[in-house]
Design an enzyme around this catalytic site. Sequence first.
Site, PDB file in Angstrom:
ATOM      1  N   THR A  96     -11.220 101.557  68.688  1.00  0.00           N
ATOM      2  CA  THR A  96     -11.694 102.595  67.757  1.00  0.00           C
ATOM      3  C   THR A  96     -12.106 103.815  68.559  1.00  0.00           C
ATOM      4  O   THR A  96     -13.100 103.777  69.308  1.00  0.00           O
ATOM      5  CB  THR A  96     -12.909 102.094  66.939  1.00  0.00           C
ATOM      6  OG1 THR A  96     -12.540 100.898  66.264  1.00  0.00           O
ATOM      7  CG2 THR A  96     -13.333 103.137  65.927  1.00  0.00           C
ATOM      8  N   LYS A 171     -10.066 104.643  60.169  1.00  0.00           N
ATOM      9  CA  LYS A 171     -11.030 103.691  60.756  1.00  0.00           C
ATOM     10  C   LYS A 171     -12.446 104.272  60.736  1.00  0.00           C
ATOM     11  O   LYS A 171     -13.416 103.574  60.422  1.00  0.00           O
ATOM     12  CB  LYS A 171     -10.573 103.353  62.192  1.00  0.00           C
ATOM     13  CG  LYS A 171     -11.537 102.504  62.978  1.00  0.00           C
ATOM     14  CD  LYS A 171     -11.741 101.133  62.361  1.00  0.00           C
ATOM     15  CE  LYS A 171     -12.896 100.417  63.019  1.00  0.00           C
ATOM     16  NZ  LYS A 171     -13.346  99.265  62.248  1.00  0.00           N
ATOM     17  N   LYS A 239     -21.521 104.376  68.108  1.00  0.00           N
ATOM     18  CA  LYS A 239     -20.390 105.203  68.570  1.00  0.00           C
ATOM     19  C   LYS A 239     -19.541 105.663  67.385  1.00  0.00           C
ATOM     20  O   LYS A 239     -19.163 106.830  67.285  1.00  0.00           O
ATOM     21  CB  LYS A 239     -19.576 104.366  69.569  1.00  0.00           C
ATOM     22  CG  LYS A 239     -18.269 104.953  70.055  1.00  0.00           C
ATOM     23  CD  LYS A 239     -17.024 104.294  69.490  1.00  0.00           C
ATOM     24  CE  LYS A 239     -16.904 102.803  69.612  1.00  0.00           C
ATOM     25  NZ  LYS A 239     -15.712 102.236  69.023  1.00  0.00           N
TER      26      LYS A 239
HETATM   27  P1  NAP Z   1     -16.617  94.547  73.585  1.00  0.00           P
HETATM   28  O1  NAP Z   1     -16.804  93.075  73.394  1.00  0.00           O
HETATM   29  O2  NAP Z   1     -17.749  95.386  74.028  1.00  0.00           O
HETATM   30  O3  NAP Z   1     -15.355  94.738  74.573  1.00  0.00           O
HETATM   31  C1  NAP Z   1     -15.050  95.997  75.101  1.00  0.00           C
HETATM   32  C2  NAP Z   1     -13.865  95.889  76.054  1.00  0.00           C
HETATM   33  O4  NAP Z   1     -13.684  97.184  76.678  1.00  0.00           O
HETATM   34  C3  NAP Z   1     -14.084  94.885  77.200  1.00  0.00           C
HETATM   35  O5  NAP Z   1     -12.837  94.329  77.552  1.00  0.00           O
HETATM   36  C4  NAP Z   1     -14.603  95.791  78.317  1.00  0.00           C
HETATM   37  O6  NAP Z   1     -14.396  95.275  79.608  1.00  0.00           O
HETATM   38  C5  NAP Z   1     -13.739  97.005  78.100  1.00  0.00           C
HETATM   39  N1  NAP Z   1     -14.300  98.190  78.740  1.00  0.00           N
HETATM   40  C6  NAP Z   1     -15.462  98.832  78.439  1.00  0.00           C
HETATM   41  N2  NAP Z   1     -15.620  99.919  79.232  1.00  0.00           N
HETATM   42  C7  NAP Z   1     -14.550  99.939  80.064  1.00  0.00           C
HETATM   43  C8  NAP Z   1     -14.138 100.813  81.101  1.00  0.00           C
HETATM   44  N3  NAP Z   1     -14.855 101.900  81.442  1.00  0.00           N
HETATM   45  N4  NAP Z   1     -12.983 100.540  81.748  1.00  0.00           N
HETATM   46  C9  NAP Z   1     -12.243  99.455  81.396  1.00  0.00           C
HETATM   47  N5  NAP Z   1     -12.556  98.595  80.426  1.00  0.00           N
HETATM   48  C10 NAP Z   1     -13.704  98.851  79.754  1.00  0.00           C
HETATM   49  O7  NAP Z   1     -16.107  95.251  72.237  1.00  0.00           O
HETATM   50  P2  NAP Z   1     -15.301  94.665  70.998  1.00  0.00           P
HETATM   51  O8  NAP Z   1     -16.261  94.252  69.961  1.00  0.00           O
HETATM   52  O9  NAP Z   1     -14.246  93.742  71.480  1.00  0.00           O
HETATM   53  O10 NAP Z   1     -14.655  96.034  70.453  1.00  0.00           O
HETATM   54  C11 NAP Z   1     -13.522  96.623  71.054  1.00  0.00           C
HETATM   55  C12 NAP Z   1     -13.104  97.816  70.198  1.00  0.00           C
HETATM   56  O11 NAP Z   1     -12.825  97.363  68.872  1.00  0.00           O
HETATM   57  C13 NAP Z   1     -14.185  98.887  70.050  1.00  0.00           C
HETATM   58  O12 NAP Z   1     -13.566 100.142  69.993  1.00  0.00           O
HETATM   59  C14 NAP Z   1     -14.848  98.540  68.719  1.00  0.00           C
HETATM   60  O13 NAP Z   1     -15.439  99.671  68.126  1.00  0.00           O
HETATM   61  C15 NAP Z   1     -13.637  98.053  67.947  1.00  0.00           C
HETATM   62  N6  NAP Z   1     -13.933  97.100  66.860  1.00  0.00           N
HETATM   63  C16 NAP Z   1     -14.841  96.102  67.039  1.00  0.00           C
HETATM   64  C17 NAP Z   1     -15.088  95.218  66.000  1.00  0.00           C
HETATM   65  C18 NAP Z   1     -16.091  94.100  66.120  1.00  0.00           C
HETATM   66  O14 NAP Z   1     -16.499  93.583  65.068  1.00  0.00           O
HETATM   67  N7  NAP Z   1     -16.512  93.681  67.294  1.00  0.00           N
HETATM   68  C19 NAP Z   1     -14.401  95.367  64.784  1.00  0.00           C
HETATM   69  C20 NAP Z   1     -13.455  96.362  64.650  1.00  0.00           C
HETATM   70  C21 NAP Z   1     -13.229  97.240  65.700  1.00  0.00           C
HETATM   71  P3  NAP Z   1     -15.517  94.319  80.309  1.00  0.00           P
HETATM   72  O15 NAP Z   1     -15.259  92.946  79.774  1.00  0.00           O
HETATM   73  O16 NAP Z   1     -15.273  94.478  81.749  1.00  0.00           O
HETATM   74  O17 NAP Z   1     -16.871  94.867  79.869  1.00  0.00           O
END
Ligand code: NAP
Length: 287
Positions: A96, A171, A239
Site C-alpha cells: 500500500t 486502496k 501511514k
Molecule cells: P509487515 O509485517 O510490517 O511487513 C513489512 C515488510 O516490508 C517486511 O517484509 C519488511 O522486512 C519489509 N520492509 C520494511 N522496510 C523495508 C526496507 N526499508 N527495505 C526492505 N524491506 C523492508 O507489514 P504487512 O502487514 O505484511 O503489510 C505489508 C503491506 O501490506 C503494507 O503496505 C500494508 O499497509 C499492506 N497491507 C497490510 C494489511 C494487514 O492487515 N497487515 C492488509 C492490507 C494491506 P523485514 O521483515 O526485514 O522487516
Amino acid sequence: MAEYGFLGLGIMGAPMAANLLRAGHGLTVWNRTAEKCEPLVNLGAKKVATAREVVAASDITFAMLADPAAAERVALGPDGVIEGMDQGKGYVDMSTVDEATSRDISEAVVGGGGRFLEAPVSGTKKPAEDGNLIILAAGDEDLYTEAAPLLDVMGKKRMFLGEVGQASRMKLVVNMIMGGMMASFCEGLALGSKGGLRGEDILDVLASGALANSMFAIKGALIGKGEYTPAFPLKHMQKDLRLAEELGDILCQPIPAAEAASLVFTRALTEGLGDEDFSAVFKTVTD
Ligand code: NAP
C-alpha cells in the site's frame, strides 16, 4: 514453466507467498530480514540474497512491502528490482503506497524494458492465509491477465481499475474509511464504558442492526480481552491515513473526519503502539 518471485515476507507477504508455493508455483524469495525466508524454503522456495536476484530468476515478481520508502528502496535501490529487470519481465507491487511512489516505480520498470502492475490488497492476515484477499490492480493490463491465475491463488476477488495510481487511490479510500471506523468504534466503546455500559452490550447492539460488520465483531471481542497481536499493524494504518490526507490535498477534497482519525492514530504511534494491531488505538482513546 514460468518462474515467479516474491519480495517482502511480513505478516501479509509470508502467507501470500506460501499459498503460491502450495499451489505448485516455482518461487524465488527475498526478505530484508533473511530468516523470514526459512518457512518458505521449507515449502520449496529458493532463497536468494537480493531483490535483484529474485527478479533476474523470475518471469513475474510480486512484492509486499511496508510503505512507500520500503517499496522505493527495494525497487530502485542498490541490488534492487530495476537492476534485475529485463525485457518483458513483470513486476507486481502489492504494497500500500501513494500514487506518486507507484508511478515512479512504474516508470523505472518500464524504462528497464519491464511491465508494471500496482496491486494493493484489501483484507488482513487471515484472508491472506486463506487466499481470500480482494486485489485492486492497475497498470499493464496484459500483465494483469498473465498474473491472474496467481492473483486468484492469493485472493477471492480482483478488479482492474485502469492506469497506475487508480488502485493506490482505491486502496487509500478503503483504508481511510476503515481507519475512521476504527477510531470512532473505539471512542464509542470508551464513551459507553465510562457511562456505565457493558462492552458486550454495545457490541450486541451494533451487531444487531445496520452497523453490523465483521471488523467490529472480531476486533471488539479482542479489545474486550485486551489482545492486540498485530494482524494489521497500527503503524501501517497511520501511514495509510497520512497518505489519504495527501490524496485529499492532491484532489482538493476536504476529508476532515479522516484528518481527525489520523490525529488519533498519530497519537497512538507516538505512544509506542505502532507494532500492535491497529485496534490498539483503543488504548489511546480510553483512560
Ligand atoms: P509487515 O509485517 O510490517 O511487513 C513489512 C515488510 O516490508 C517486511 O517484509 C519488511 O522486512 C519489509 N520492509 C520494511 N522496510 C523495508 C526496507 N526499508 N527495505 C526492505 N524491506 C523492508 O507489514 P504487512 O502487514 O505484511 O503489510 C505489508 C503491506 O501490506 C503494507 O503496505 C500494508 O499497509 C499492506 N497491507 C497490510 C494489511 C494487514 O492487515 N497487515 C492488509 C492490507 C494491506 P523485514 O521483515 O526485514 O522487516
